[in-house]
Design a protein around this motif. Structure first.
Motif, PDB file in Angstrom:
ATOM      1  N   ILE A  79      -2.286   7.597   0.376  1.00  0.00           N
ATOM      2  CA  ILE A  79      -3.077   6.234   0.087  1.00  0.00           C
ATOM      3  C   ILE A  79      -5.428   5.910   0.526  1.00  0.00           C
ATOM      4  CG2 ILE A  79      -3.389   3.876   1.322  1.00  0.00           C
ATOM      5  CD1 ILE A  79      -0.424   4.529  -0.023  1.00  0.00           C
ATOM      6  N   VAL A  80      -5.757   5.745  -0.611  1.00  0.00           N
ATOM      7  CA  VAL A  80      -6.712   6.030  -1.078  1.00  0.00           C
ATOM      8  C   VAL A  80      -7.615   4.313  -0.567  1.00  0.00           C
ATOM      9  CG1 VAL A  80      -6.939   8.484  -1.370  1.00  0.00           C
ATOM     10  CG2 VAL A  80      -7.254   6.530  -3.274  1.00  0.00           C
ATOM     11  N   GLY A  81      -6.629   3.232  -0.991  1.00  0.00           N
ATOM     12  CA  GLY A  81      -7.834   2.126  -1.239  1.00  0.00           C
ATOM     13  C   GLY A  81      -6.505   0.647  -1.138  1.00  0.00           C
ATOM     14  N   GLY A  82      -6.584  -0.016  -1.139  1.00  0.00           N
ATOM     15  CA  GLY A  82      -5.708  -1.220  -1.426  1.00  0.00           C
ATOM     16  C   GLY A  82      -5.767  -2.028   0.231  1.00  0.00           C
ATOM     17  N   GLU A  83      -5.927  -2.674   0.313  1.00  0.00           N
ATOM     18  CA  GLU A  83      -5.053  -2.999   1.881  1.00  0.00           C
ATOM     19  C   GLU A  83      -3.703  -3.953   2.127  1.00  0.00           C
ATOM     20  OE1 GLU A  83      -7.684  -7.129   1.629  1.00  0.00           O
ATOM     21  OE2 GLU A  83      -9.308  -6.307   1.033  1.00  0.00           O
ATOM     22  N   SER A  84      -3.493  -2.637   2.940  1.00  0.00           N
ATOM     23  CA  SER A  84      -2.081  -2.953   3.028  1.00  0.00           C
ATOM     24  C   SER A  84      -2.255  -3.085   5.114  1.00  0.00           C
ATOM     25  CB  SER A  84      -1.881  -1.566   2.589  1.00  0.00           C
ATOM     26  OG  SER A  84      -0.560  -1.976   3.499  1.00  0.00           O
ATOM     27  N   ARG A  85      -1.086  -3.742   5.895  1.00  0.00           N
ATOM     28  CA  ARG A  85      -0.949  -3.419   6.923  1.00  0.00           C
ATOM     29  C   ARG A  85       0.183  -2.672   7.384  1.00  0.00           C
ATOM     30  NH1 ARG A  85      -0.941 -10.163   8.554  1.00  0.00           N
ATOM     31  NH2 ARG A  85      -2.639 -10.686   8.311  1.00  0.00           N
ATOM     32  N   ARG A  86       0.921  -2.015   6.255  1.00  0.00           N
ATOM     33  CA  ARG A  86       1.928  -0.998   6.887  1.00  0.00           C
ATOM     34  C   ARG A  86       1.487   0.054   6.844  1.00  0.00           C
ATOM     35  NH1 ARG A  86       6.135   1.567   3.064  1.00  0.00           N
ATOM     36  NH2 ARG A  86       4.999   0.168   1.518  1.00  0.00           N
ATOM     37  N   LEU A  87       0.159   0.810   5.230  1.00  0.00           N
ATOM     38  CA  LEU A  87       0.738   2.077   5.120  1.00  0.00           C
ATOM     39  C   LEU A  87      -1.294   1.904   5.613  1.00  0.00           C
ATOM     40  CD1 LEU A  87       1.601   1.588   1.778  1.00  0.00           C
ATOM     41  CD2 LEU A  87       2.352   2.692   3.273  1.00  0.00           C
ATOM     42  N   ALA A  88      -1.459   4.102   6.346  1.00  0.00           N
ATOM     43  CA  ALA A  88      -2.429   3.737   6.737  1.00  0.00           C
ATOM     44  C   ALA A  88      -3.579   4.747   5.808  1.00  0.00           C
ATOM     45  CB  ALA A  88      -2.385   4.370   8.322  1.00  0.00           C
ATOM     46  N   TYR A  89      -4.965   4.500   5.792  1.00  0.00           N
ATOM     47  CA  TYR A  89      -5.322   5.092   4.555  1.00  0.00           C
ATOM     48  C   TYR A  89      -5.100   7.014   4.989  1.00  0.00           C
ATOM     49  CZ  TYR A  89      -9.155   7.098   2.326  1.00  0.00           C
ATOM     50  OH  TYR A  89     -10.428   7.851   1.629  1.00  0.00           O
ATOM     51  N   SER A  90      -4.620   7.893   3.890  1.00  0.00           N
ATOM     52  CA  SER A  90      -4.646   8.636   3.533  1.00  0.00           C
ATOM     53  C   SER A  90      -3.111   9.061   4.122  1.00  0.00           C
ATOM     54  CB  SER A  90      -5.766   9.596   4.644  1.00  0.00           C
ATOM     55  OG  SER A  90      -6.113  10.690   3.901  1.00  0.00           O
ATOM     56  N   GLN A  91      -2.530   8.040   4.528  1.00  0.00           N
ATOM     57  CA  GLN A  91      -1.496   8.151   4.400  1.00  0.00           C
ATOM     58  C   GLN A  91      -0.486   8.864   3.493  1.00  0.00           C
ATOM     59  OE1 GLN A  91       0.952   5.225   6.269  1.00  0.00           O
ATOM     60  NE2 GLN A  91       2.839   6.456   6.792  1.00  0.00           N
ATOM     61  N   LYS A  92       0.624  10.024   3.818  1.00  0.00           N
ATOM     62  CA  LYS A  92       1.046  10.628   2.549  1.00  0.00           C
ATOM     63  C   LYS A  92       2.571   9.768   1.888  1.00  0.00           C
ATOM     64  CE  LYS A  92       0.825  15.599   3.610  1.00  0.00           C
ATOM     65  NZ  LYS A  92       0.851  16.597   4.107  1.00  0.00           N
ATOM     66  N   VAL A  93       3.023   9.185   0.531  1.00  0.00           N
ATOM     67  CA  VAL A  93       3.582   8.210   0.368  1.00  0.00           C
ATOM     68  C   VAL A  93       4.044   8.909  -0.656  1.00  0.00           C
ATOM     69  CG1 VAL A  93       2.682   6.409   1.239  1.00  0.00           C
ATOM     70  CG2 VAL A  93       2.148   7.573  -1.079  1.00  0.00           C
ATOM     71  N   LEU A 143      -4.201   5.689  -8.581  1.00  0.00           N
ATOM     72  CA  LEU A 143      -2.770   5.101  -9.094  1.00  0.00           C
ATOM     73  C   LEU A 143      -2.261   3.857  -8.341  1.00  0.00           C
ATOM     74  CD1 LEU A 143       0.041   5.536 -10.827  1.00  0.00           C
ATOM     75  CD2 LEU A 143       1.244   6.305  -9.275  1.00  0.00           C
ATOM     76  N   VAL A 144      -2.285   2.968  -9.507  1.00  0.00           N
ATOM     77  CA  VAL A 144      -2.302   1.412  -8.331  1.00  0.00           C
ATOM     78  C   VAL A 144      -1.293   0.354  -8.860  1.00  0.00           C
ATOM     79  CG1 VAL A 144      -3.363  -0.796  -8.678  1.00  0.00           C
ATOM     80  CG2 VAL A 144      -4.981   1.191  -8.693  1.00  0.00           C
ATOM     81  N   ILE A 145      -0.441   0.126  -7.346  1.00  0.00           N
ATOM     82  CA  ILE A 145       0.858   0.201  -7.219  1.00  0.00           C
ATOM     83  C   ILE A 145       1.274  -0.593  -6.711  1.00  0.00           C
ATOM     84  CG2 ILE A 145       2.417   1.997  -8.519  1.00  0.00           C
ATOM     85  CD1 ILE A 145       3.087   3.602  -6.129  1.00  0.00           C
ATOM     86  N   PRO A 146       2.197  -1.601  -6.298  1.00  0.00           N
ATOM     87  CA  PRO A 146       2.511  -2.717  -5.607  1.00  0.00           C
ATOM     88  C   PRO A 146       2.674  -1.608  -4.014  1.00  0.00           C
ATOM     89  CG  PRO A 146       3.717  -3.252  -7.644  1.00  0.00           C
ATOM     90  CD  PRO A 146       3.269  -1.500  -7.479  1.00  0.00           C
ATOM     91  N   GLU A 147       2.255  -1.989  -3.102  1.00  0.00           N
ATOM     92  CA  GLU A 147       2.593  -1.062  -1.767  1.00  0.00           C
ATOM     93  C   GLU A 147       4.104  -1.088  -1.720  1.00  0.00           C
ATOM     94  OE1 GLU A 147       1.793  -2.463   2.875  1.00  0.00           O
ATOM     95  OE2 GLU A 147       1.479  -4.657   1.163  1.00  0.00           O
ATOM     96  N   GLN A 148       5.218  -1.748  -2.145  1.00  0.00           N
ATOM     97  CA  GLN A 148       6.633  -1.102  -1.715  1.00  0.00           C
ATOM     98  C   GLN A 148       6.957   0.017  -2.531  1.00  0.00           C
ATOM     99  OE1 GLN A 148       4.910  -4.597  -2.585  1.00  0.00           O
ATOM    100  NE2 GLN A 148       6.275  -6.367  -1.636  1.00  0.00           N
ATOM    101  N   CYS A 149       6.035   0.187  -3.661  1.00  0.00           N
ATOM    102  CA  CYS A 149       6.040   1.555  -4.523  1.00  0.00           C
ATOM    103  C   CYS A 149       5.579   2.647  -3.409  1.00  0.00           C
ATOM    104  CB  CYS A 149       6.147   0.657  -5.713  1.00  0.00           C
ATOM    105  SG  CYS A 149       6.723  -0.976  -6.530  1.00  0.00           S
ATOM    106  N   ALA A 150       5.126   2.325  -2.550  1.00  0.00           N
ATOM    107  CA  ALA A 150       4.615   3.890  -1.914  1.00  0.00           C
ATOM    108  C   ALA A 150       5.435   4.046  -0.315  1.00  0.00           C
ATOM    109  CB  ALA A 150       3.392   3.525  -1.259  1.00  0.00           C
ATOM    110  N   ILE A 151       6.181   4.918  -0.020  1.00  0.00           N
ATOM    111  CA  ILE A 151       6.669   4.695   0.543  1.00  0.00           C
ATOM    112  C   ILE A 151       6.400   5.962   1.057  1.00  0.00           C
ATOM    113  CG2 ILE A 151       9.499   5.226   1.178  1.00  0.00           C
ATOM    114  CD1 ILE A 151      10.539   3.760  -0.989  1.00  0.00           C
ATOM    115  N   PRO A 152       6.240   5.870   2.622  1.00  0.00           N
ATOM    116  CA  PRO A 152       5.884   7.298   4.519  1.00  0.00           C
ATOM    117  C   PRO A 152       6.315   7.722   4.255  1.00  0.00           C
ATOM    118  CG  PRO A 152       5.638   4.188   4.910  1.00  0.00           C
ATOM    119  CD  PRO A 152       6.436   4.854   3.719  1.00  0.00           C
TER     120      PRO A 152
END
Length: 365
Positions: A79-93, A143-152
């Motif tokens: 994760i390198v951008g976007g506003e998410s309460r669930r995913l942290a910056y640099s988190q692997k997904v 890559l810009v995708i819906p937050e739900q499509c990035a799974i930790p």
């Protein structure tokens, strides 16, 4: 409404296939709507679908409609951008390539498709988009995708195993409709390539099917020897008319072998059995409808998965024995991709040498 407010804009180095064998790097400005995240792809693998686009074996009208387009739909990133309460910056997904319409927009009940209304499976949404098939895929720096499509990715799963999540999820999704039968059913998988291997692996590790009830049919003994958790048979030597009957057949061959695999599967099935088609063929495949009717067989196809399948597969992948099984598909070395020429070289090599192991691309943006 999802995606109505733009939170930022990013520049994405996008490696786009413009025509077969030709990839150009294009700098594309991508807006980041509310509810979306920005992922930097780090590791991806090449699918046969990517090779069909790259090699130009898709029908000309399909290529004309879908190109130019960035390829790839099997991959992970951070994760390198976007506003998410669930995913942290640099988190692997893990990247989910299938984006249902309800994640892309709010169509409202009067305009939603049967999948959006919950009347059919969620992976058949008519408003959906799929990375690397009609919309730019993973071969890009942002890559810009819906937050739900990035799974930790759980810490216990190595990156080179996590890359296989998408392929495993497709096999898992294909098996879900018969999940209630898998505790006792006799099952045959046709195909000794990666799809057949991962389908058999999901049957074994996700659904607990042992070698006493699982048989894999293939054409190359060296490949079949890798299926240590199943019985194996060579299709050239097996008597499908007289052999032991099975309750479920999963066809994972595709291409020119679909016809023989499907019809051998029909021969092998007991009355009331299920035939699951997963192999992709560009041409129509003739099948033995007489025996389908006389045996009362159920035939269905499955090719794409959705978010819940990824979540379930990641839980299965945390098992050490599952990781040991999947390791056999990991290549001995990864191909570094820093520019378009690197990507073309990797695709040409994969096209010319279709080995049993996957081809991994290590992105250096």
């Amino acid at each position: 409404m999802v995606g109505t407010t733009t939170t930022e804009t990013v520049h994405s180095r996008t490696l786009r296939l413009t025509e077969p064998h030709v990839v150009l790097e294009q700098d594309i400005h991508r807006s980041v709507p509310e509810g979306y995240v920005v992922v930097e792809p780090t590791l991806a693998s090449i699918c046969h679908a990517d090779l069909r686009y790259f090699g130009g074996t898709r029908k000309p009208e399909v290529l004309a409609k879908k190109l130019p387009m960035a390829l790839l739909h099997e991959g992970i990133g951070r994760i390198v951008g976007g506003e998410s309460r669930r995913l942290a910056y640099s988190q692997k997904v893990v990247i989910v390539p299938y984006m249902a319409g309800k994640l892309l927009q709010d169509p409202g009940p009067a305009h939603s498709c049967p999948a959006c209304r919950g009347e059919i499976a969620d992976n058949y949404c008519s408003h959906s988009k799929f990375l690397g098939s009609g919309t730019d895929g993973i071969a890009q720096s942002r890559l810009v995708i819906p937050e739900q499509c990035a799974i930790p990715i759980p810490a216990s799963i190595p990156d080179d195993i996590a890359v296989l999540t998408e392929l495993c999820s497709v096999s898992y999704r294909a098996l879900r409709p018969v999940a209630g039968l898998l505790s006792q059913a006799r099952i045959a998988v046709f195909g000794d390539g990666p799809v057949g291997y991962l389908t058999a692996a999901m049957l074994h590790h996700a659904f607990g099917v042992g070698s006493d009830r699982l048989t894999v049919f293939g054409a190359i003994r060296e490949k079949l020897d890798q299926f240590t958790f199943a019985r194996t048979e060579m299709v050239q030597q097996y008597d499908f008319q007289s052999g032991d009957k099975v309750d479920i057949v999963v066809e994972c061959t595709g291409g020119n072998f679909s016809e023989s695999a499907i019809n051998q599967g029909i021969d092998l099935l007991a009355a009331g059995g299920h035939l699951i088609a997963m192999g992709v063929s560009e041409d129509k495949v003739p099948i033995n409808t007489r025996d389908v009717l006389e045996k009362g067989l159920t035939l269905y196809g499955s090719s794409r998965s959705s978010i819940p399948d990824f979540e379930e597969v990641l839980r299965v992948m945390e098992q050490k024995d599952c990781q040991d099984t999947l390791k056999l598909l990991i290549p001995d070395s990864f191909t570094v991709v820093a520019k378009a020429e690197d990507f073309v070289g990797a695709m040409e090599s994969a096209l010319a040498h279709k080995g049993w192991k996957k081809t991994y691309l290590d992105f250096h943006w």
